[in-house]
Design a protein around this motif. Structure first.
Motif, PDB file in Angstrom:
ATOM      1  N   ILE A 139       0.855  -1.194   0.000  1.00 12.22           N
ATOM      2  CA  ILE A 139       0.000   0.000   0.000  1.00 12.22           C
ATOM      3  C   ILE A 139       0.884   1.235   0.000  1.00 12.22           C
ATOM      4  N   ASP A 140       0.457   2.243  -0.732  1.00 15.42           N
ATOM      5  CA  ASP A 140       1.209   3.488  -0.784  1.00 15.42           C
ATOM      6  C   ASP A 140       1.082   4.206   0.574  1.00 15.42           C
ATOM      7  N   ASP A 141       2.157   4.180   1.303  1.00 11.94           N
ATOM      8  CA  ASP A 141       2.139   4.798   2.635  1.00 11.94           C
ATOM      9  C   ASP A 141       3.181   5.907   2.736  1.00 11.94           C
ATOM     10  N   THR A 142       3.427   6.560   1.609  1.00 11.94           N
ATOM     11  CA  THR A 142       4.425   7.631   1.619  1.00 11.94           C
ATOM     12  C   THR A 142       3.986   8.807   2.485  1.00 11.94           C
ATOM     13  N   GLU A 143       2.693   8.972   2.674  1.00  6.47           N
ATOM     14  CA  GLU A 143       2.193  10.089   3.473  1.00  6.47           C
ATOM     15  C   GLU A 143       2.147   9.765   4.964  1.00  6.47           C
ATOM     16  N   VAL A 144       2.423   8.534   5.309  1.00  4.13           N
ATOM     17  CA  VAL A 144       2.392   8.149   6.720  1.00  4.13           C
ATOM     18  C   VAL A 144       3.665   8.654   7.412  1.00  4.13           C
ATOM     19  N   ASP A 145       3.482   9.401   8.472  1.00  3.08           N
ATOM     20  CA  ASP A 145       4.627   9.962   9.195  1.00  3.08           C
ATOM     21  C   ASP A 145       5.003   9.007  10.331  1.00  3.08           C
ATOM     22  N   LYS A 189       8.435  15.775   3.435  1.00  2.00           N
ATOM     23  CA  LYS A 189       7.874  16.912   4.162  1.00  2.00           C
ATOM     24  C   LYS A 189       7.229  16.393   5.439  1.00  2.00           C
ATOM     25  N   ARG A 190       7.697  16.886   6.564  1.00  2.00           N
ATOM     26  CA  ARG A 190       7.190  16.461   7.858  1.00  2.00           C
ATOM     27  C   ARG A 190       5.985  17.300   8.257  1.00  2.00           C
ATOM     28  N   GLU A 191       5.433  16.995   9.440  1.00  5.28           N
ATOM     29  CA  GLU A 191       4.252  17.700   9.923  1.00  5.28           C
ATOM     30  C   GLU A 191       4.526  19.182  10.160  1.00  5.28           C
TER      31      GLU A 191
END
Length: 241
Positions: A139-145, A189-191
């Motif tokens: 699963i594309d989890d590139t946005e998961v920090d 890019k972090r939070e």
């Protein structure tokens, strides 16, 4: 004119000291023996002052000592401890010595790492596993920090990952001989909206370490050191997002 011998007029008792101004032995006796008449009240006052001084001294000693110590009331202040209190003090001293030894070991470990390690520092790391044959695509989890800070040390033929730089034992390690690929990753890019420079380390077992840092110089240093030690081809290109 009266040429006779001048006569002196004598005033009796003119140079005599009045008896009323001289204290008789009887009148001086009360002044000498007066403290004896007030001896009980003075003794009580002295005892009261001495007691207050003792209490004040005991209070000051308690400020710099352990709680629960019993102070004697004799001429010299003494500390009376029960067997349980003595055992408690021994236990506390043993804990202090153990803590001191642990801190000393941590300092020696950090000193050894800084002197002998080729490269060390904090990096944000997350792990991924390569897809095995027959498994569905990940699963594309590139946005998961899920980046976690780790203290990474390149020492000898291994990469060590510590939770903190003061830890004596690593949380994970990887042999340089198991690394098959090292390369750059797109900026993360972090939070907090800060761009993080990233790279990855791929092992022959399919384990992939993704590392990031806000310092481009630090990322370049790690890439250069790993490519040199693992004898991999240099990869200076940055993948597109």
């Amino acid at each position: 004119m009266d040429d006779g011998t001048p006569k002196l007029k004598i005033i009796p008792n003119h140079f005599q000291v009045p008896t009323s101004s001289i204290e008789s032995p009887e009148s001086r006796t009360p002044s000498i023996t007066e403290p004896a008449t007030d001896q009980p009240s003075s003794s009580r006052s002295l005892r009261h002052q001495r007691t207050r001084r003792k209490l004040r001294a005991a209070f000051m000693l308690n400020l710099f000592s352990l709680r629960g110590l019993q102070w004697g009331s004799g001429g010299q202040e003494k500390v009376e401890l029960t067997a349980a209190e003595v055992e408690s003090l021994r236990s506390e001293l043993a804990d202090i010595e153990e803590r001191e030894a642990h801190l000393k070991a941590q300092l020696e470990h950090i000193d050894e790492v800084l002197r002998s390690a080729r490269l060390s520092g904090y990096l944000y790391i997350r792990t991924r596993w390569a897809t095995l044959p027959g498994e569905p695509p990940p699963i594309d989890d590139t946005e998961v920090d899920d980046w976690l800070p780790r203290f990474v040390v390149l020492h000898g033929a291994c990469i060590f990952l510590y939770l903190l730089c003061t830890d004596l034992s690593p949380q994970d390690s990887t042999l340089l001989s198991d690394i098959v690929e090292v390369g750059r990753l797109p900026c993360v890019k972090r939070e907090n909206d800060d761009n993080q420079y990233a790279f990855y380390i791929l092992t022959r077992h399919g384990l992939r370490y993704e590392c990031s840092s806000n310092s481009k110089i630090q990322v370049d240093s790690w890439l250069s050191a790993l490519q040199s030690d693992c004898k991999l081809e240099s990869d200076t290109s940055v993948p597109n997002d």
